[in-house]
Design a protein around this motif. Structure first.
Motif, PDB file in Angstrom:
ATOM      1  N   SER A  64       0.869  -1.184   0.000  1.00 39.64           N
ATOM      2  CA  SER A  64       0.000   0.000   0.000  1.00 39.64           C
ATOM      3  C   SER A  64       0.904   1.231   0.000  1.00 39.64           C
ATOM      4  O   SER A  64       2.129   1.100   0.025  1.00 39.64           O
ATOM      5  N   GLU A  65       0.304   2.394   0.011  1.00 35.59           N
ATOM      6  CA  GLU A  65       1.101   3.622   0.081  1.00 35.59           C
ATOM      7  C   GLU A  65       1.909   3.672   1.369  1.00 35.59           C
ATOM      8  O   GLU A  65       3.001   4.219   1.405  1.00 35.59           O
ATOM      9  N   ASP A  66       1.352   3.107   2.438  1.00 34.33           N
ATOM     10  CA  ASP A  66       2.023   3.152   3.734  1.00 34.33           C
ATOM     11  C   ASP A  66       3.183   2.179   3.830  1.00 34.33           C
ATOM     12  O   ASP A  66       4.175   2.462   4.481  1.00 34.33           O
ATOM     13  N   GLY A  67       3.068   1.006   3.194  1.00 39.66           N
ATOM     14  CA  GLY A  67       4.159   0.058   3.319  1.00 39.66           C
ATOM     15  C   GLY A  67       3.823  -1.320   2.788  1.00 39.66           C
ATOM     16  O   GLY A  67       2.855  -1.507   2.061  1.00 39.66           O
ATOM     17  N   TYR A  68       4.630  -2.280   3.199  1.00 39.21           N
ATOM     18  CA  TYR A  68       4.472  -3.677   2.806  1.00 39.21           C
ATOM     19  C   TYR A  68       5.336  -4.529   3.718  1.00 39.21           C
ATOM     20  O   TYR A  68       6.165  -4.021   4.461  1.00 39.21           O
ATOM     21  N   ARG A  69       5.143  -5.826   3.654  1.00 41.50           N
ATOM     22  CA  ARG A  69       5.923  -6.785   4.438  1.00 41.50           C
ATOM     23  C   ARG A  69       6.791  -7.588   3.480  1.00 41.50           C
ATOM     24  O   ARG A  69       6.329  -7.976   2.405  1.00 41.50           O
ATOM     25  N   CYS A  70       8.023  -7.869   3.838  1.00 45.65           N
ATOM     26  CA  CYS A  70       8.930  -8.687   3.017  1.00 45.65           C
ATOM     27  C   CYS A  70       9.177 -10.018   3.697  1.00 45.65           C
ATOM     28  O   CYS A  70       9.600 -10.071   4.857  1.00 45.65           O
ATOM     29  N   LEU A  71       8.919 -11.085   2.951  1.00 44.06           N
ATOM     30  CA  LEU A  71       9.107 -12.460   3.412  1.00 44.06           C
ATOM     31  C   LEU A  71       9.949 -13.204   2.392  1.00 44.06           C
ATOM     32  O   LEU A  71      10.065 -12.782   1.252  1.00 44.06           O
ATOM     33  N   CYS A  72      10.468 -14.343   2.789  1.00 43.40           N
ATOM     34  CA  CYS A  72      11.098 -15.248   1.840  1.00 43.40           C
ATOM     35  C   CYS A  72      10.000 -16.095   1.201  1.00 43.40           C
ATOM     36  O   CYS A  72       9.151 -16.638   1.912  1.00 43.40           O
TER      37      CYS A  72
END
Length: 131
Positions: A64-72
């Protein structure tokens, strides 16, 4: 400089040892995401976090504009979240190989912590976000 990786080792990262803040989060979302009583998180400017190997295995979730999560993509280890309009990263300190200079110095969402987990240190506790 600190290095780190996901559980399976497919994604490697490095981050400057320059965390602006670090904390333990006890919210229900962090508990579910990590499978632990709390998450140990370090906050830093996002351009100080670099993927050094396995970029093709990096999965961005919830953009989203606010952010995101990074995973493998392979082992689903949480690595970091892009937050605060994607200008900062909340790095999962457990993925780091070394010890950051800035260590968690407070607990947030202590009001909703797991009932089975006592907080036994003397660090400040905040019911939600600190003032």
């Amino acid at each position: 400089m600190l290095t780190g990786c996901c559980y399976c080792g497919a994604v490697r990262l490095e981050v400057d040892d320059a965390f602006g803040y670090a904390f333990y989060c006890h919210c229900s979302r962090c508990r579910r995401r990590t499978g632990a009583a709390c998450a140990a998180i370090g906050g830093i400017e996002i351009d100080l976090v670099r993927i050094t190997a396995g970029r093709e295995h990096l999965l961005k979730v919830g953009e989203s504009e606010d952010g995101y999560r990074c995973l493998c993509k392979q082992c689903y280890s949480p690595l970091y979240d892009a937050v605060r309009e994607q200008k900062f990263a909340h790095v999962q300190l457990g993925v780091l190989d070394g010890v950051p200079t800035r260590r968690p110095d407070h607990h947030i969402f202590a009001g909703s912590k797991a009932a089975w987990h006592p907080i036994t240190d003397a660090l400040p506790q905040f019911e939600e976000f600190p003032p």
